[in-house]
Design a protein around this motif. Structure first.
Motif, short mmCIF file in Angstrom:
data_model
loop_
_atom_site.label_atom_id
_atom_site.label_comp_id
_atom_site.label_asym_id
_atom_site.label_seq_id
_atom_site.Cartn_x
_atom_site.Cartn_y
_atom_site.Cartn_z
N ARG A 32 -2.44 19.78 7.66
CA ARG A 32 -1.23 19.61 6.86
C ARG A 32 -0.52 18.30 7.24
O ARG A 32 -0.08 17.55 6.36
N GLN A 34 -1.88 15.64 8.62
CA GLN A 34 -2.73 14.54 8.19
C GLN A 34 -2.60 14.32 6.68
O GLN A 34 -2.54 13.18 6.21
N HIS A 35 -2.52 15.39 5.93
CA HIS A 35 -2.36 15.29 4.48
C HIS A 35 -1.02 14.64 4.13
O HIS A 35 -0.94 13.76 3.25
N ARG A 36 0.05 15.05 4.81
CA ARG A 36 1.37 14.44 4.56
C ARG A 36 1.35 12.96 4.91
O ARG A 36 1.93 12.13 4.19
N ARG A 37 0.71 12.61 6.02
CA ARG A 37 0.64 11.21 6.43
C ARG A 37 -0.12 10.39 5.40
O ARG A 37 0.28 9.27 5.07
N ARG A 38 -1.21 10.91 4.88
CA ARG A 38 -1.99 10.20 3.87
C ARG A 38 -1.19 9.97 2.61
O ARG A 38 -1.33 8.96 1.93
N GLN A 39 -0.35 10.95 2.24
CA GLN A 39 0.47 10.79 1.03
C GLN A 39 1.50 9.68 1.20
O GLN A 39 1.85 9.00 0.24
N LYS A 40 2.00 9.48 2.43
CA LYS A 40 3.04 8.48 2.66
C LYS A 40 2.47 7.09 2.95
O LYS A 40 3.15 6.10 2.76
N GLU A 41 1.23 7.00 3.42
CA GLU A 41 0.64 5.72 3.76
C GLU A 41 0.24 4.95 2.51
O GLU A 41 -0.11 5.54 1.49
N SER A 43 -2.40 1.89 1.31
CA SER A 43 -3.61 1.22 1.78
C SER A 43 -3.41 -0.28 1.83
O SER A 43 -2.64 -0.87 1.06
#
Length: 147
Positions: A32, A34-41, A43
């Motif tokens: 969860r 990691q998923h939140r971090r990916r949504q905010k990052e 590229s």
């Protein structure tokens, strides 16, 4: 109190199932996060291609060639790269320039400078602090005058 073999086995199985639940929930929490971090990052490819942000910059300070400002103090020539500092030093009286030169470039102590000028150590320390304050004020005047 003696425990039966079946009770000991029950305790082991209960503990193992508890550990499995804890590990499972820790894995869910990690996924969860990691998923939140990916949504905010964002590229790096998106930033460079879509938004046209440069990957690196160069400071203007390093682009301009150094201007040398030679100053002669105590019979020695000191080359400064800061024009404001050179102008501020030149605006000071000769004696104060000599004190600054001896303190910073000659690595003399306040006591040694006081001996050279026939003053006590505390007076020389005061003189150096006062000269540095004057130098700082002169540099402010030059930097505000050029802007």
């Amino acid at each position: 109190m003696t425990y039966t073999e079946a009770y000991k086995e029950h305790i082991v199985y209960t503990f193992h199932s508890f550990c499995k639940v804890v590990i499972r929930h820790a894995a869910i929490t990690a996924w969860r996060d990691q998923h939140r971090r990916r949504q905010k990052e964002i590229s790096l490819e998106y930033l460079t291609e879509e938004k046209f942000y440069p990957l690196g910059t160069t400071d203007e300070y390093f682009e301009a060639p150094y201007e040398e400002h030679p100053i002669t103090i105590c019979g020695q020539t000191v080359v400064l790269t800061n024009g404001e500092l050179a102008a501020a030093l030149l605006s000071l009286p000769e004696k104060k320039r000599e004190i600054i030169f001896l303190y910073f470039f000659g690595h003399y102590t306040q006591w040694e400078i006081g001996e050279m000028y026939g003053r006590c150590r505390s007076t020389t320390g005061y003189q150096i602090r006062r000269t540095l304050k004057l130098l700082h004020k002169e540099m402010e005047v030059f930097s505000h005058g050029e802007s």
